[in-house]
Every structure is written in C-alpha cells, then in structure tokens.
Design an enzyme around this catalytic site. Structure first.
Site, PDB file in Angstrom:
ATOM      1  N   PRO A 199      90.684 -39.569 -42.616  1.00 49.35           N
ATOM      2  CA  PRO A 199      91.109 -40.456 -41.551  1.00 49.35           C
ATOM      3  C   PRO A 199      92.207 -39.825 -40.689  1.00 49.35           C
ATOM      4  CG  PRO A 199      91.374 -41.498 -43.727  1.00 49.35           C
ATOM      5  CD  PRO A 199      91.020 -40.096 -43.954  1.00 49.35           C
ATOM      6  N   HIS A 384      89.613 -33.626 -69.182  1.00 52.13           N
ATOM      7  CA  HIS A 384      89.946 -32.797 -68.011  1.00 52.13           C
ATOM      8  C   HIS A 384      88.941 -31.667 -67.865  1.00 52.13           C
ATOM      9  CE1 HIS A 384      92.760 -29.986 -65.650  1.00 52.13           C
ATOM     10  NE2 HIS A 384      92.347 -30.938 -64.843  1.00 52.13           N
ATOM     11  N   HIS A 385      88.359 -31.567 -66.676  1.00 51.00           N
ATOM     12  CA  HIS A 385      87.459 -30.463 -66.327  1.00 51.00           C
ATOM     13  C   HIS A 385      88.010 -29.752 -65.105  1.00 51.00           C
ATOM     14  CE1 HIS A 385      83.653 -32.570 -68.199  1.00 51.00           C
ATOM     15  NE2 HIS A 385      84.444 -32.047 -69.123  1.00 51.00           N
ATOM     16  N   GLU A 386      88.816 -28.728 -65.302  1.00 54.88           N
ATOM     17  CA  GLU A 386      89.208 -27.893 -64.153  1.00 54.88           C
ATOM     18  C   GLU A 386      88.110 -26.853 -63.976  1.00 54.88           C
ATOM     19  OE1 GLU A 386      91.818 -27.696 -61.685  1.00 54.88           O
ATOM     20  OE2 GLU A 386      90.164 -26.387 -61.084  1.00 54.88           O
ATOM     21  N   HIS A 464      90.200 -34.155 -58.405  1.00 61.92           N
ATOM     22  CA  HIS A 464      91.271 -33.499 -57.640  1.00 61.92           C
ATOM     23  C   HIS A 464      90.656 -32.363 -56.824  1.00 61.92           C
ATOM     24  CE1 HIS A 464      95.219 -35.142 -59.255  1.00 61.92           C
ATOM     25  NE2 HIS A 464      94.257 -35.995 -59.569  1.00 61.92           N
ATOM     26  N   GLU A 465      91.330 -31.998 -55.745  1.00 65.31           N
ATOM     27  CA  GLU A 465      90.748 -31.079 -54.748  1.00 65.31           C
ATOM     28  C   GLU A 465      89.323 -31.558 -54.424  1.00 65.31           C
ATOM     29  OE1 GLU A 465      91.696 -29.571 -57.841  1.00 65.31           O
ATOM     30  OE2 GLU A 465      93.722 -29.801 -57.098  1.00 65.31           O
ATOM     31  N   GLU A 483      92.303 -37.193 -55.584  1.00 64.36           N
ATOM     32  CA  GLU A 483      93.521 -36.672 -54.939  1.00 64.36           C
ATOM     33  C   GLU A 483      93.212 -36.573 -53.439  1.00 64.36           C
ATOM     34  OE1 GLU A 483      96.558 -33.110 -56.193  1.00 64.36           O
ATOM     35  OE2 GLU A 483      94.504 -32.586 -55.703  1.00 64.36           O
ATOM     36  N   GLU A 489     102.805 -33.346 -57.324  1.00 63.66           N
ATOM     37  CA  GLU A 489     102.974 -31.969 -57.818  1.00 63.66           C
ATOM     38  C   GLU A 489     103.693 -31.069 -56.818  1.00 63.66           C
ATOM     39  OE1 GLU A 489      98.839 -31.319 -58.548  1.00 63.66           O
ATOM     40  OE2 GLU A 489      98.480 -30.408 -56.602  1.00 63.66           O
TER      41      GLU A 489
HETATM   42  C1  NOJ Z   1      95.561 -29.200 -59.308  1.00 62.79           C
HETATM   43  C2  NOJ Z   1      95.626 -30.662 -59.614  1.00 62.79           C
HETATM   44  O1  NOJ Z   1      95.990 -31.406 -58.491  1.00 62.79           O
HETATM   45  C3  NOJ Z   1      96.643 -30.863 -60.704  1.00 62.79           C
HETATM   46  O2  NOJ Z   1      96.806 -32.235 -60.969  1.00 62.79           O
HETATM   47  C4  NOJ Z   1      96.210 -30.124 -61.941  1.00 62.79           C
HETATM   48  O3  NOJ Z   1      97.236 -30.209 -62.892  1.00 62.79           O
HETATM   49  C5  NOJ Z   1      95.937 -28.652 -61.638  1.00 62.79           C
HETATM   50  N1  NOJ Z   1      95.119 -28.503 -60.497  1.00 62.79           N
HETATM   51  C6  NOJ Z   1      95.244 -27.963 -62.816  1.00 62.79           C
HETATM   52  O4  NOJ Z   1      93.966 -28.487 -62.982  1.00 62.79           O
END
Ligand code: NOJ
Length: 694
Positions: A199, A384-386, A464-465, A483, A489
């Site tokens: 937006p 958590h899945h990064e 996130h991202e 996010e 952060e």
């Molecule tokens: C970026 C995310 O915004 C954050 O919350 C996370 O801790 C880190 N990546 C690692 O995944």
C-alpha cells in the site's frame, strides 16, 4: 404457438444485439457510485482507450487514467477499444471472520462490469469489473476464453494508471531496492516519486486521504507503482527471471486494484475494503487456527547473546528451549518459537539456502523432547523454516517437514525468505539455477502452496520476508501473519534503527495490507550497551535501540494488529519489570471490534479494540518524536457503563532518548462517553485496559 414464441424470442435477440452494437455511442461514459453516493467512478472508452476516473464528493481523487493489458504473442487491449456491454449489481452482506480486527464485516457495494471490445484486429474483449464501496473502490480485469487469446498468455505490461496529481502528498517505501519491503517510510510530493510498493498512502490538495493497493493476489505477480510522468503512476508488475511478468491462460482474472478513500486518515485504518474483495474462507472449519501470544529464542540472536549456528553460543538447545517453555507456562503464553534448531545454520546461512534441512535437528536440540515438554506444560512449540529463499530446496522437503511438525503437535510455523530482492533461488526443469523476486508470480504461487500444504496439516503460517499481504487471510485463514516491513529486529542491528515516527507511519501504510508480526515488547531499551558475552560475539552499535518509551512498547500490542503477538524480549527482562509486563499478559490479540480513533500519518495514532474473549476494551496510542496531548472520547465503551481503566502512560519527564522508562501505572473509574486525555512523551505512547464493572 411454440413456433410463434420462438420467432418472438429470435426477434428479441436481434433487437438486443442491435442495442449492444449501438451501445458504444451511448455508453462512452458510465458512472458507478458507492452506496452512500460519495464516491463516483467514471468509466470511458473515449479515444478508443479504456479509462476510469474517481471522485470523492465531487472532488477528483484519480484523474482520467488508462486501463489495458499487453501480451507477448497475442493482440492486447490498448487502443481501438469500445464499451460494448455493461452489467450492474449490488450487494449488502455481513460475513464473519474466524479471527481478525472485527468479528462482523459488512460488504456493501455497487458493481459495474464493463466489457471493452476491440474494434480492429481479431475479435476479442476484456471485462473490467468495478466495485464501489463507501470506503473506496476496486477493479480487476477478467478475460474470458476466446479464440484470439488461445494458448499460453504472457502478460508483458499492465497499462493500469493512477493519475494522483503531482503535488499530492505520498507516504511509501521504494519498490526496487535490495531490502524488499524493509524500508523506512518516505514522504514527499507524488510527482517526485519514482517507484513505490503498495500500500502507498496519499493526501491530496483537497485533504482527501487514499491508499493504492491490491486485493487477492493469486497466480499473478505483485503490482508496484512506477512513475510514468510526474503525478501519474502505472502498475508495474514484477517479472519472471528472463521472462514476462505473468504467465497465464484465458479464462483468468487479475487481482483487484484497490483505492481506499477517506476524508480523515483514520478512515483508511477502519476500512475493510481489501478483505471484502477477497474470496470467502476455502478451508472450512478453522478452529485449529489459534490467535495468541508467544515468546521465543529470537531476540537473543538479534542482540548477539546467542547464535543461530554453532560458531558462537548456540541458542536453540534443549535446555534453553525448556527455560522458555517454563517461562511461557508461568505467564500464560501459548507458544514458544525456536529459531536455529535445524541443520543449515552454521556459517553463512544468508547465502547457504541449499544446506537447510527441515527435518533434521542440531545435535544439541532434542526436537521430540522439546515438543513433548511444551505440550505437557500446556504450551506449543512454534516451528521455524528459514529457507534463505532457496525455494527448490525447501519445496523438496516441505511436505515431510510439515508432517513432522504435525506429528509433534505444532500448530504454527514461522517461515523465512532471507535473501536480497531478486535473489530467490529456483532450480528450473532443466536444472538451471534461476533468480526470482520475492514479489514475483513464482513466489505468489509458492506462498499459496505453503499455506495449502500447511492447512492440510492444521498448521498456520507466519511468513517473514514474504510477498505483501493482499487480504488472502480471508480465503486461507491459516495465513495468520507476516512481516513485510521493518520490524523490531531493526532496533537490534538496523543502523539506523526505526525512528520514533515509524509505528505511526506503519499504522497508515503497511498495516492497511493486513496483520504484521512486528514482535513488540522490548523492555531493555538499550540492549547494545551491555558488554558482549564473548569477544567473538561483539554487539551492534549502541545507537541501535528501540527509539521508544517503555509505555510505547506496550501500546504497540494494540496499535499494530496481528492475531499472534510476540513478547519479544528475554524472559529475565520481563521478570525484572513485572508491573509493565502485566499489560502484555492481559492484552488480547483477537478482536470483536477495532476502531482507529484519531491520528495523522507519521505523527500519532490512537486505536481501541475490544477483546473477543473478555469483551474488555484495550486502547493503544503512540506518538512520533513530538510530545502530544490527545483529547479522546471513550465513545467506544458502552454508554453509561462504568469501567476500571488500567492506564500505563509515559511519566511526566519521559522521553525515548533520555528517560525511556519513566512510566505511570494508575487505575481510574471511567464511564462510556467520558472525555479521556492522554499525554504522550517524545517517542512515547500509552496502553489502557478497560474492565467493565459488573
Ligand atoms: C529474518 C526474520 O525477520 C527474523 O525474524 C528471523 O529471526 C531471521 N530472519 C532468521 O530467520
């Protein structure tokens, strides 16, 4: 007799066709108004171009702006167009959200579907469906199956324009830079802006506020705003690597292009337009989607007390997870997030997306035991899945990873796509490594795949991202948060950290898209002033700190909506301030109603919300770097009823920079309809809980 009737019917059809053909002359300009009559959209085919314009109470919001689509290998909709049909409809329904800012949402709109047909070249037509609500408008392109559009259709350009005016004030983030959506809100005259994510929020010379965005972004690429000429933006669609912008086939429709409109800034926050333009819940019973509060092994990594990998002090150990679970159980939190638990974090995890294993824990983290321990304490592990944005690596393991979490009783997974914009990895069918954008059609498809796979296992997703929110939580209520902006952060390492105006900006910009997992509640407001725990784990620059007072940290739970809210700080920092912590324990995250009461973009905002469970009201107010006196009215409380107001406000000499902890906690009896004054410090805020007196 029957034959006679058939002849009559045929005659009527001929008459109708003649009317339809004659329509262009009469229908060059069609008007659709909102149910309250204040918003008018004028749609035209003047000059052979499809165009629209929007006015609020007779004053222009969007001047005449073009519509159209171009394809790589098909004739498009650009010129030589005529309106050949128009169909009107209207609706007034109320639907219920399983969770949200309000339980009941009213969808009241008038609709006009306009068919534009090509007058030269192969026969073809597109429908542009417009909806006018009291809080704004939406329109989308709909292409039916037709010979001229057969086969794979590659969209190379969407010609939609938004002529907002050169001097119209604009609040936005840039759309083409490396950090995706994570920029401070910029402001300036629209005529000076090159590109913007949506937006994007505007105020024109008539004092009308509006926000351009999109709704129901499904199997299409995201739209940003690109300057065509000063004051006129065009829809820029994100491209595939080396390819077009959207790959589709007729029949299809685009996402809705939306313009929320209000005479006061808070009207934009109070609008339900984006949700109303999304499809109803497709998942059926979603009682397994659980709003609530959580804590986690998270901030410790951002302030460098711990590390995700094993090169420092590994955060995600079995013992540390149990410590957080005990804390959560003691204080009534529903979940514990554990980051850094799996194989792949050691070393340069930003750039090693190929290495992540989503079913293999680090040796010092007993996943089964932690999940079991949590359930035994009435808490759930949050997964958590990064992915570091290696999508192929993730998709190859995704189903097994969700199966594992489901077996362990996990109901929520935070996903992550850390990578620069344009660096999302896709290995194509030939095994070639491609790089895509976070807001490309490829990622739009990926996110829905994740949400659908997760839903099959009764798991909710907090991305996130991510790609930006376009209201798909209505259709997929397990897409619980995301996010997609600068969160807390940045105050650990962001240089510069988020300035005091940040949250008063977010409320009128990013938050118009939907919930944000901002992760509020930092109580140690100078985290980087503490000595490092180890010389090889140096802290970030001390200037990185939340530029807020303590009271403002509490206010964020009400101001920045998310059905899941983290208490982001370390357990010991909460236990050191039990009085302030009480508000975080009391505040709800799922609302019966929400009302933005007062505010100006980037200056301040005050929002009241009524909890679904307790029916108590909560109020949050935040300021920018200025101190402010807010004169509010408790008009949201039941008239004539008494409430105990528990007030957490900035102390007289509070200041985010010099005196952030000065806070007064007091209780007052108030009555619905009372005047209610609040003083906010520079970088300050206030949080209030209203308990009905029985
Ligand atoms: C970026 C995310 O915004 C954050 O919350 C996370 O801790 C880190 N990546 C690692 O995944």
């Amino acid at each position: 007799m029957r034959r006679y009737r058939n002849i009559l019917a045929a005659f009527a059809a001929v008459l109708w066709a003649a009317w339809a053909l004659a329509a262009p002359a009469r229908a060059e300009s069609l008007v659709l108004t909102s149910p309250d009559g204040r918003i008018a959209i004028t749609i035209s085919d003047a000059g052979g171009e499809a165009s629209y314009e929007v006015a609020f109470e007779g004053r222009p919001v969007i001047a005449r702006s073009r519509l159209g689509l171009l394809f790589a290998a098909h004739h498009g909709f650009e010129r030589d167009l005529a309106i050949t049909a128009a169909a009107r409809a209207s609706r007034d329904d109320t639907w219920e959200q399983p969770w949200g800012e309000r339980r009941q949402v009213r969808d009241r709109h008038n609709e006009l579907a306009v068919t534009f047909s090509a007058t030269t070249g192969p026969a073809r037509s597109m429908v542009v469906r417009f909806r006018a609500f009291d809080d704004g408008i939406g329109f989308r392109y709909e292409l039916g199956a037709q010979a001229a559009l057969a086969g794979e259709l590659a969209i190379v350009e969407e010609l939609t324009q938004f002529a907002v005016g050169e001097t119209t004030q604009m609040w936005y983030t840039p759309s083409d830079e490396f950090n995706r959506y994570e920029y401070l809100t910029r402001t300036g005259a629209a005529g000076k802006v090159d590109d913007a994510h949506t937006p994007a929020t505007f105020r024109n010379g008539d004092g009308i506020y509006f926000s351009i965005h999109e709704a129901a972004l499904v199997d299409y690429s995201a739209m940003s705003l690109g300057a065509l000429r000063p004051g006129t933006f065009e829809a820029r669609l994100r491209n595939w690597s080396g390819g077009p912008k959207v790959i589709t086939r007729a029949p299809f429709h685009s996402p809705w292009r939306t313009i929320q409109i209000a005479p006061a800034a808070v009207g934009l926050i109070n609008s339900d337009l984006i949700l109303n333009l999304n499809e109803p819940n497709k998942l059926g019973d979603v009682s397994w989607v659980e709003p609530g509060k959580y804590v986690g092994i998270w901030w410790a990594m951002h302030i460098r007390d711990r590390t995700w990998g094993r090169e420092g002090i590994h955060g995600a150990t079995t013992d540390e997870a149990k410590r957080y679970i005990d804390f959560a159980a003691r204080h009534g939190f529903a979940g514990v997030l554990v980051e850094g638990w799996n194989i792949g974090w050691d070393g340069d995890w930003f750039n090693n997306g190929d290495l992540f294993r989503f079913t293999e824990a680090m040796p010092d983290f007993d996943l089964e035991e932690v999940a079991r321990y949590a359930l035994a304490k009435g808490v759930r592990l949050i997964g958590h899945h990064e992915t570091s944005a290696n999508i192929t690596n993730y998709e190859n393991q995704m189903e097994a990873a969700f199966d594992l979490y489901q077996r362990l009783g996990v109901r929520q997974v935070k996903t992550g796509y850390v990578a620069d914009a344009g660096d999302v990895v896709r290995i194509d069918a030939k095994g070639i490594r491609r790089y895509e954008w976070h807001d490309s059609q490829f990622m739009v498809r990926h996110h829905l795949k994740v949400v659908e796979e997760a839903a099959r296992r009764q798991i909710s997703i907090n991305a996130h991202e991510p790609v930006k929110d376009t209201g798909l939580r209505r259709t997929y209520p397990n897409w619980i948060s995301r996010e997609g902006a600068r969160g807390m952060e940045f105050n650990a390492w962001g240089t510069p950290p988020n300035p005091p105006e940040h949250e008063a900006m977010l409320a009128f910009t990013r938050m118009l898209a939907g919930p944000m997992d901002f992760t509020p509640g930092i109580f140690d407001l100078r985290p980087n002033e503490r000595p490092p725990l180890r010389p090889d784990m140096p802290r970030s620059d001390p200037s990185n700190r939340p530029q807020t007072t303590l009271a403002k940290q509490l206010a964020l739970y009400v101001v920045l909506y998310s059905p899941i809210q983290m208490a982001a700080d370390l357990p010991e920092n909460y236990e050191a301030r039990p009085d302030a912590f009480q508000f975080i324990k009391d505040v709800e995250t799922d609302w019966e109603q929400s009302i933005a009461l007062a505010g100006e973009i980037g200056d301040y905002v005050a929002i009241a919300r009524q909890g679904r469970k307790s029916k108590e009201w909560f109020l949050g107010a935040v300021s920018d770097e200025e101190a402010r006196d807010l004169a509010l009215t408790l008009s949201f409380l039941e008239p004539g009823r008494q409430y105990r107001a528990q007030i957490y406000r900035d102390g007289a000499d509070a200041d985010w920079d010099t005196n952030p902890y000065a806070m007064v906690i007091e209780e007052k009896l108030v009555t619905g309809g009372d005047a209610f004054a609040l003083r906010l410090a520079p970088g300050g805020g206030a949080a209030v809980r209203f308990i009905p007196v029985t």
